[in-house]
Design a protein around this motif. Structure first.
Motif, mmCIF file in Angstrom:
data_model
loop_
_atom_site.group_PDB
_atom_site.id
_atom_site.type_symbol
_atom_site.label_atom_id
_atom_site.label_comp_id
_atom_site.label_asym_id
_atom_site.label_seq_id
_atom_site.Cartn_x
_atom_site.Cartn_y
_atom_site.Cartn_z
ATOM 1 N N SER A 92 11.833 -38.150 -17.599
ATOM 2 C CA SER A 92 10.667 -38.943 -17.970
ATOM 3 C C SER A 92 10.814 -39.332 -19.445
ATOM 4 O O SER A 92 11.641 -38.766 -20.168
ATOM 5 C CB SER A 92 9.380 -38.127 -17.780
ATOM 6 N N ARG A 93 10.033 -40.255 -19.895
ATOM 7 C CA ARG A 93 10.082 -40.698 -21.290
ATOM 8 C C ARG A 93 9.836 -39.517 -22.240
ATOM 9 O O ARG A 93 10.465 -39.402 -23.281
ATOM 10 C CB ARG A 93 9.041 -41.792 -21.529
ATOM 11 N N GLU A 94 8.935 -38.621 -21.836
ATOM 12 C CA GLU A 94 8.606 -37.473 -22.677
ATOM 13 C C GLU A 94 9.775 -36.493 -22.794
ATOM 14 O O GLU A 94 9.849 -35.715 -23.739
ATOM 15 C CB GLU A 94 7.381 -36.721 -22.127
ATOM 16 N N GLN A 95 10.670 -36.510 -21.846
ATOM 17 C CA GLN A 95 11.776 -35.562 -21.835
ATOM 18 C C GLN A 95 13.045 -36.087 -22.503
ATOM 19 O O GLN A 95 14.038 -35.368 -22.589
ATOM 20 C CB GLN A 95 12.107 -35.169 -20.388
ATOM 21 N N GLU A 96 13.016 -37.300 -22.995
ATOM 22 C CA GLU A 96 14.214 -37.901 -23.590
ATOM 23 C C GLU A 96 14.730 -37.126 -24.798
ATOM 24 O O GLU A 96 15.910 -37.195 -25.113
ATOM 25 C CB GLU A 96 13.961 -39.369 -23.967
ATOM 26 N N ARG A 97 13.858 -36.360 -25.458
ATOM 27 C CA ARG A 97 14.324 -35.538 -26.579
ATOM 28 C C ARG A 97 15.378 -34.544 -26.104
ATOM 29 O O ARG A 97 16.303 -34.214 -26.843
ATOM 30 C CB ARG A 97 13.174 -34.771 -27.229
ATOM 31 N N GLN A 98 15.224 -34.073 -24.878
ATOM 32 C CA GLN A 98 16.189 -33.127 -24.325
ATOM 33 C C GLN A 98 17.569 -33.764 -24.205
ATOM 34 O O GLN A 98 18.583 -33.108 -24.443
ATOM 35 C CB GLN A 98 15.731 -32.622 -22.959
ATOM 36 N N ARG A 99 17.612 -35.042 -23.830
ATOM 37 C CA ARG A 99 18.896 -35.735 -23.722
ATOM 38 C C ARG A 99 19.555 -35.838 -25.102
ATOM 39 O O ARG A 99 20.746 -35.566 -25.252
ATOM 40 C CB ARG A 99 18.735 -37.126 -23.115
ATOM 41 N N ALA A 100 18.774 -36.203 -26.094
ATOM 42 C CA ALA A 100 19.309 -36.315 -27.449
ATOM 43 C C ALA A 100 19.857 -34.974 -27.920
ATOM 44 O O ALA A 100 20.930 -34.903 -28.527
ATOM 45 C CB ALA A 100 18.236 -36.832 -28.402
ATOM 46 N N HIS A 101 19.139 -33.907 -27.621
ATOM 47 C CA HIS A 101 19.599 -32.567 -27.999
ATOM 48 C C HIS A 101 20.899 -32.219 -27.263
ATOM 49 O O HIS A 101 21.836 -31.667 -27.860
ATOM 50 C CB HIS A 101 18.518 -31.525 -27.691
ATOM 51 N N ALA A 102 20.973 -32.528 -25.970
ATOM 52 C CA ALA A 102 22.175 -32.241 -25.182
ATOM 53 C C ALA A 102 23.375 -33.010 -25.732
ATOM 54 O O ALA A 102 24.479 -32.457 -25.844
ATOM 55 C CB ALA A 102 21.947 -32.589 -23.712
ATOM 56 N N LEU A 103 23.171 -34.262 -26.121
ATOM 57 C CA LEU A 103 24.269 -35.061 -26.674
ATOM 58 C C LEU A 103 24.718 -34.527 -28.030
ATOM 59 O O LEU A 103 25.919 -34.502 -28.328
ATOM 60 C CB LEU A 103 23.860 -36.533 -26.768
ATOM 61 N N ARG A 104 23.784 -34.075 -28.855
ATOM 62 C CA ARG A 104 24.153 -33.469 -30.146
ATOM 63 C C ARG A 104 24.933 -32.177 -29.920
ATOM 64 O O ARG A 104 25.925 -31.910 -30.613
ATOM 65 C CB ARG A 104 22.909 -33.187 -30.997
ATOM 66 N N SER A 105 24.495 -31.379 -28.956
ATOM 67 C CA SER A 105 25.203 -30.141 -28.638
ATOM 68 C C SER A 105 26.616 -30.434 -28.161
ATOM 69 O O SER A 105 27.570 -29.741 -28.529
ATOM 70 C CB SER A 105 24.440 -29.352 -27.566
ATOM 71 N N LEU A 106 26.758 -31.462 -27.337
ATOM 72 C CA LEU A 106 28.078 -31.871 -26.860
ATOM 73 C C LEU A 106 28.959 -32.229 -28.035
ATOM 74 O O LEU A 106 30.103 -31.763 -28.137
ATOM 75 C CB LEU A 106 27.940 -33.060 -25.905
ATOM 76 N N ARG A 131 16.280 -21.438 -10.867
ATOM 77 C CA ARG A 131 15.310 -21.983 -9.915
ATOM 78 C C ARG A 131 15.542 -23.487 -9.796
ATOM 79 O O ARG A 131 15.923 -24.146 -10.761
ATOM 80 C CB ARG A 131 13.894 -21.725 -10.420
ATOM 81 N N ALA A 132 15.296 -24.017 -8.620
ATOM 82 C CA ALA A 132 15.497 -25.454 -8.402
ATOM 83 C C ALA A 132 14.648 -26.285 -9.358
ATOM 84 O O ALA A 132 15.059 -27.356 -9.799
ATOM 85 C CB ALA A 132 15.179 -25.806 -6.957
ATOM 86 N N SER A 133 13.455 -25.794 -9.726
ATOM 87 C CA SER A 133 12.578 -26.541 -10.628
ATOM 88 C C SER A 133 13.139 -26.624 -12.046
ATOM 89 O O SER A 133 12.721 -27.457 -12.834
ATOM 90 C CB SER A 133 11.198 -25.889 -10.674
ATOM 91 N N MET A 134 14.099 -25.781 -12.372
ATOM 92 C CA MET A 134 14.667 -25.736 -13.717
ATOM 93 C C MET A 134 15.872 -26.658 -13.869
ATOM 94 O O MET A 134 16.273 -26.993 -14.974
ATOM 95 C CB MET A 134 15.098 -24.292 -13.991
ATOM 96 N N LEU A 135 16.440 -27.066 -12.775
ATOM 97 C CA LEU A 135 17.679 -27.829 -12.819
ATOM 98 C C LEU A 135 17.491 -29.241 -13.345
ATOM 99 O O LEU A 135 16.515 -29.914 -13.036
ATOM 100 C CB LEU A 135 18.287 -27.914 -11.421
ATOM 101 N N ARG A 136 18.440 -29.655 -14.116
ATOM 102 C CA ARG A 136 18.576 -31.037 -14.547
ATOM 103 C C ARG A 136 20.029 -31.389 -14.249
ATOM 104 O O ARG A 136 20.925 -30.982 -14.966
ATOM 105 C CB ARG A 136 18.326 -31.181 -16.048
#
Length: 135
Positions: free
Chosen positions: A114-128, A37-42
């Motif tokens: 958003s600031r609240e979603q930055e944990r997702q970036r950290a997780h994505a970088l660790r996964s990478l 869904r478009a709402s799920m995309l990052r």
């Protein structure tokens, strides 16, 4: 990702059940369809300029426009989803295609959050990092 496609919701679950990960189609062909869904995309800023579009003709008079994000944009988006299958997808993509770690890291950092979603970036970088260190 069909855009715009009114019956999307009607076909979303059907497509996942019949064509998605762990479906009979996946078992028989070794590939699966992953509708989002478009709402799920990052996706990283500027992904639209790098994407490919194809028009699929349906049995109805309507055509469906399918958008294929560029590989690094797609992989960045999948790492944000944080599912085990997405990490496996990255590992498989690396076996078949040229995946540049620096480009992928840059694309992860280009995703607006958003600031609240930055944990997702950290997780994505660790996964990478774990995906590239594993091989």
């Amino acid at each position: 990702m069909p855009l715009p496609y009114e019956p999307f919701e009607k076909w979303f679950y059907y497509a996942h059940e019949r064509l998605g990960a762990d479906s009979e189609f996946d078992a028989e062909n070794g590939v699966y369809i992953d509708m989002m869904r478009a709402s799920m995309l990052r996706l990283p800023r500027g992904w639209e300029k790098r994407a490919l579009e194809r028009i699929l003709l349906a049995e109805t008079p309507e055509a469906i426009v399918v958008v294929y994000p560029e590989l690094h944009d797609l992989l960045a988006s999948k790492l944000f989803a944080g599912r085990a299958q997405d990490l496996e997808f990255l590992q498989g993509a690396r076996q078949l295609l040229s995946v540049d770690r620096k480009t992928l890291k840059r694309r992860i950092n280009q995703i607006d959050l958003s600031r609240e979603q930055e944990r997702q970036r950290a997780h994505a970088l660790r996964s990478l990092d774990s995906a590239f260190e594993a091989h």
